[in-house]
Scaffold this active site. Structure first.
Site, short mmCIF file in Angstrom:
data_model
loop_
_atom_site.label_atom_id
_atom_site.label_comp_id
_atom_site.label_asym_id
_atom_site.label_seq_id
_atom_site.Cartn_x
_atom_site.Cartn_y
_atom_site.Cartn_z
CG ASN A 108 1.68 -3.33 24.74
OD1 ASN A 108 0.79 -4.12 24.49
ND2 ASN A 108 2.79 -3.23 23.99
CG ASP A 117 6.39 3.23 20.18
OD1 ASP A 117 6.36 2.59 19.12
OD2 ASP A 117 5.41 3.89 20.60
CG ASP A 125 8.07 1.80 12.70
OD1 ASP A 125 7.43 0.82 12.28
OD2 ASP A 125 7.56 2.91 12.93
CB ILE A 126 8.47 -4.32 12.65
CG1 ILE A 126 9.33 -4.54 13.90
CG2 ILE A 126 8.49 -5.56 11.77
CD1 ILE A 126 8.74 -5.49 14.91
CG PHE A 175 -3.93 -3.00 13.33
CD1 PHE A 175 -3.57 -3.89 12.32
CD2 PHE A 175 -5.18 -3.12 13.91
CE1 PHE A 175 -4.45 -4.88 11.90
CE2 PHE A 175 -6.06 -4.11 13.50
CZ PHE A 175 -5.70 -4.99 12.50
CE LYS A 195 0.55 5.86 14.61
NZ LYS A 195 -0.02 5.28 15.80
N1 CTP Z 1 4.75 -1.00 14.66
C1 CTP Z 1 5.84 -1.77 14.31
N2 CTP Z 1 7.02 -1.58 14.97
C2 CTP Z 1 7.14 -0.67 15.94
C3 CTP Z 1 6.02 0.13 16.31
C4 CTP Z 1 4.85 -0.08 15.63
O1 CTP Z 1 5.73 -2.64 13.44
N3 CTP Z 1 8.29 -0.52 16.56
C5 CTP Z 1 3.51 -1.16 13.91
C6 CTP Z 1 2.35 -1.72 14.71
O2 CTP Z 1 2.30 -3.13 14.62
C7 CTP Z 1 1.17 -1.06 14.03
C8 CTP Z 1 1.71 0.27 13.58
O3 CTP Z 1 3.12 0.11 13.52
O4 CTP Z 1 0.76 -1.76 12.88
C9 CTP Z 1 1.38 1.45 14.40
O5 CTP Z 1 1.62 1.20 15.75
P1 CTP Z 1 1.37 2.36 16.83
O6 CTP Z 1 1.88 1.90 18.14
O7 CTP Z 1 -0.05 2.83 16.73
O8 CTP Z 1 2.24 3.50 16.19
P2 CTP Z 1 3.63 4.07 16.52
O9 CTP Z 1 4.47 3.98 15.32
O10 CTP Z 1 4.16 3.44 17.75
O11 CTP Z 1 3.25 5.58 16.71
P3 CTP Z 1 2.86 6.40 18.03
O12 CTP Z 1 3.29 5.57 19.20
O13 CTP Z 1 3.60 7.65 17.86
O14 CTP Z 1 1.37 6.57 17.94
#
Ligand code: CTP
Length: 398
Positions: free
Chosen positions: A208, A276, A305-306, A324, A338
């Site tokens: 990304n 994701d 999802d960390i 974030f 979220k």
């Molecule tokens: N994050 C994470 N691990 C993942 C996805 C996201 O740790 N697999 C963390 C990111 O570092 C950030 C937060 O979750 O702090 C939100 O990331 P974002 O991409 O905005 O959210 P998503 O959970 O991916 O939600 P969506 O894509 O549905 O908006």
């Protein structure tokens, strides 16, 4: 921690001198006193009157001003300070310092002082990159001079690159750090940053547009407040800051492993743009074109999802977990949901729609979602966002 400290602030002659007003204000807010010194060139950019009014002190300007010499000679002036700060430090001032010249008040004070010196360089990118400046930078660093910045970004001269002076709050944090610690001394903070790369085969990947700028700025800001920082970063464009423990990873799954290994931490900030999904049917060898023209079909699996994993740890959960949220619409609504979904304490939400220029850009406009509700910060430099956020984290851990 700056209460009662005396800062000798040497303001060099560059456009960034205008930031000295804000720097003085921020230092005084924290109880420090500021004795300003203007070089002759600096007077082209800020007036002695404005600087003196903000500092609430006399401005020193000339080596041969007999009244000053009678009241306080340049030797005492340089020694009465607890720390000497040069902001902006121009290429010329750095060259004088490195060569040991003492032909005006500023350079003489820098030669005469027995205190630590912290400099905030500011100059055009070509001047910063010039071998002469780089030689001087290395010489000064080995002489024990402390640095804050320069940052990368757009410059007043219209060019882009390294050479922008650090923001006032970054300078203040570096000053606190120079006094042996800052409010995060003894604390361990984990920061994730950058994009992740999810392999399709050994040579191709899905990624990304995250540059890693916000995460790197945050790690530097936390370090400047005295924290020990574990910086888990995907393959970012922006290099990791000096003085933090860097753990480089590629994929989301690597990032999770690295995060688990870096815990326990007092606080964890998840600034990474984690993919994701990963490719479930990634090939072990480079995928070849098929003579029949059959196109490859990628299948996806969800990544761990960390942020959620760490937020929901029972024992061993950092006392502050910050996520974030990168959104392109209904920022507060989505980010609030979220925060609840992930179980983190704060969400730093931003609008990453392409027209905002935030993703990969220099500035950020964030909304902080916490128990206290949603708080919008004005659009500002990512380094400034980092410095404010680091200060908030320090307050929360105090
Ligand atoms: N994050 C994470 N691990 C993942 C996805 C996201 O740790 N697999 C963390 C990111 O570092 C950030 C937060 O979750 O702090 C939100 O990331 P974002 O991409 O905005 O959210 P998503 O959970 O991916 O939600 P969506 O894509 O549905 O908006």
């Amino acid at each position: 921690m700056l209460a009662g400290k005396k800062i000798l602030l040497i303001i060099g002659g560059g456009i960034a001198a205008y930031k000295s007003h804000e720097t003085i204000r921020r230092l005084r807010e924290r109880g420090a006193s500021v004795v300003p010194v203007l070089t002759r060139a600096a007077e082209e950019f800020v007036t002695p009157l404005s600087v003196s009014a903000l500092a609430g002190e006399k401005v020193y300007r000339d080596l041969f001003d007999l009244t000053d010499e009678a009241e306080m000679g340049h030797i005492q002036l340089s020694r009465a300070a607890d720390l000497v700060v040069v902001a902006p430090a121009t290429a010329d001032l750095m060259a004088k310092m490195a060569a040991g010249l003492a032909n005006d008040l500023a350079s003489t004070l820098l030669m005469a002082t027995d205190k630590r010196v912290l400099i905030a360089p500011a100059m055009n990118v070509r001047m910063w990159d010039h071998p002469a400046t780089q030689r001087n930078r290395a010489q000064l660093a080995s002489d024990g001079v402390l640095y804050v910045g320069p940052n990368e970004g757009d410059m007043a001269c219209g060019e882009f690159g390294a050479g922008r002076m650090a923001e006032p709050l970054e300078i203040v944090a570096a000053i606190e750090g120079a006094f042996g610690g800052g409010p995060l001394k003894g604390k361990h903070v984990l920061v994730t940053s950058g994009p992740t790369h999810e392999p399709i085969d050994p040579v191709r990947y899905i990624a990304n547009r995250s540059s890693g700028a916000q995460g790197a700025a945050l790690a530097a800001a936390l370090r400047d407040l005295g924290a020990r920082v574990s910086f888990v970063t995907g393959p970012a464009d922006v290099p990791p800051p000096a003085g933090v423990d860097v753990i480089r990873v590629q994929s989301a799954r690597d990032m999770l492993t690295a995060v688990e290994a870096a815990l326990p931490a007092d606080a964890a900030v998840f600034a990474a743009a984690v993919a994701d999904w990963r490719v479930a049917n990634a090939a072990g060898q480079k995928m070849k074109k098929d003579a029949s023209g059959t196109l490859p079909v990628l299948e996806f699996a969800e990544n761990p999802d960390i942020l959620r994993h760490v937020s929901q740890l029972g024992q061993g959960r950092p006392s502050l977990v910050v996520g974030f949220a990168a959104e392109t619409e209904k920022v507060v609504e989505h980010a609030t949901a979220k925060r609840a979904r992930k179980g983190c304490d704060w969400i730093v939400a931003n609008d990453v729609s392409p027209e905002t220029g935030i993703m990969g850009g220099r500035e950020n406009a964030v909304v902080i979602i916490s128990d206290a509700g949603a708080e919008s910060w004005p659009r500002m430099d990512k380094n400034e966002v980092a410095a404010r956020l680091a200060a908030r984290i320090a307050e929360a851990l105090a």
